[in-house]
Design an enzyme around this catalytic site. Structure first.
Site, mmCIF file in Angstrom:
data_model
loop_
_atom_site.group_PDB
_atom_site.id
_atom_site.type_symbol
_atom_site.label_atom_id
_atom_site.label_comp_id
_atom_site.label_asym_id
_atom_site.label_seq_id
_atom_site.Cartn_x
_atom_site.Cartn_y
_atom_site.Cartn_z
ATOM 1 C CG HIS A 105 -1.867 1.101 1.341
ATOM 2 N ND1 HIS A 105 -2.987 1.214 0.560
ATOM 3 C CD2 HIS A 105 -1.860 2.186 2.158
ATOM 4 C CE1 HIS A 105 -3.637 2.318 0.881
ATOM 5 N NE2 HIS A 105 -2.972 2.928 1.851
ATOM 6 C CG PHE A 117 8.481 14.987 -1.706
ATOM 7 C CD1 PHE A 117 7.189 14.677 -2.087
ATOM 8 C CD2 PHE A 117 9.270 13.978 -1.165
ATOM 9 C CE1 PHE A 117 6.683 13.393 -1.942
ATOM 10 C CE2 PHE A 117 8.777 12.696 -1.012
ATOM 11 C CZ PHE A 117 7.485 12.398 -1.400
#
Length: 160
Positions: free
Chosen positions: A90, A115
Site C-alpha cells: 500500500h 517534498f
C-alpha cells in the site's frame, strides 16, 4: 565566465507560503510542521503569511497542494506527511503517486512544491527524520522551498 544562479541568500519577507500537512501519523507530522514554521519565521516570513491546510493522509496532499498552487497566492507550497511501510505494498502506491503528482504540479505551476513526505520502513526511521538523529525533514523542506523561491526570482524569464 558562466552565469551562476542560486537562491541561497534569499530573504522571503512579504511573500505568502502554503503548507499542506497530513494528520495521519500526527505525532510525526506535527514535528515536521513545527520545523517548517520555525524555519520560515527565521527567514522573515510572518506567521500570518503562512496558510496551513491539514489533510487526512498523504494521498490527499496533492489535491490540496494543487488548489493552493493554482490559486496564485503563494510563492511556494510545502508538503509534509509520513507514510510508514506496513505488511502490504500500500505504501509504495501512495508514495509513488504522491511524489509524481507533486513533481508534476511544480512543473505545471512553475512554483516550488517542496517534498517533505517521509517514506519510511519503520516508525523509528520516521522519528529520526522528525527532529531525531537524522534531523527534521520539515526544516529541510522549508529550506528547499525558500532557496527555490529565491532562485526562481533570479533566473531569466522564459521566452514563451
Amino acid at each position: 565566465m558562466a552565469n551562476i544562479y542560486t537562491g541561497t541568500d534569499f530573504q522571503a519577507s512579504g511573500l505568502r507560503v502554503a503548507i499542506v500537512v497530513s494528520t495521519y501519523n500526527h505525532s510525526i507530522t506535527d514535528k515536521l510542521l513545527t520545523g517548517s514554521l520555525e524555519t520560515l519565521a527565521s527567514r522573515g516570513i510572518e506567521a500570518d503569511s503562512v496558510d496551513v491546510a491539514k489533510v487526512p493522509g498523504a494521498w490527499e496532499i496533492p489535491l490540496a497542494a494543487a488548489v493552493m498552487a493554482r490559486s496564485g497566492k503563494y510563492a511556494a507550497v510545502i508538503c509534509l506527511g509520513c507514510v510508514i511501510r506496513g505488511e502490504t505494498t500500500h505504501d509504495v502506491h501512495i508514495n509513488t503517486q504522491v511524489s509524481q503528482t507533486l513533481g508534476n504540479l511544480a512543473l505545471e505551476c512553475e512554483l516550488p512544491v517542496a517534498f517533505g513526505v517521509l517514506t519510511c520502513n519503520t516508525v523509528e526511521q520516521a522519528i529520526s527524520r522528525a527532529g531525531g538523529a537524522v534531523g527534521n525533514k520539515g526544516v529541510e523542506a522549508a529550506e528547499a522551498a525558500l532557496e527555490m523561491m529565491g532562485l526562481l526570482r533570479k533566473l531569466p524569464p522564459s521566452e514563451t
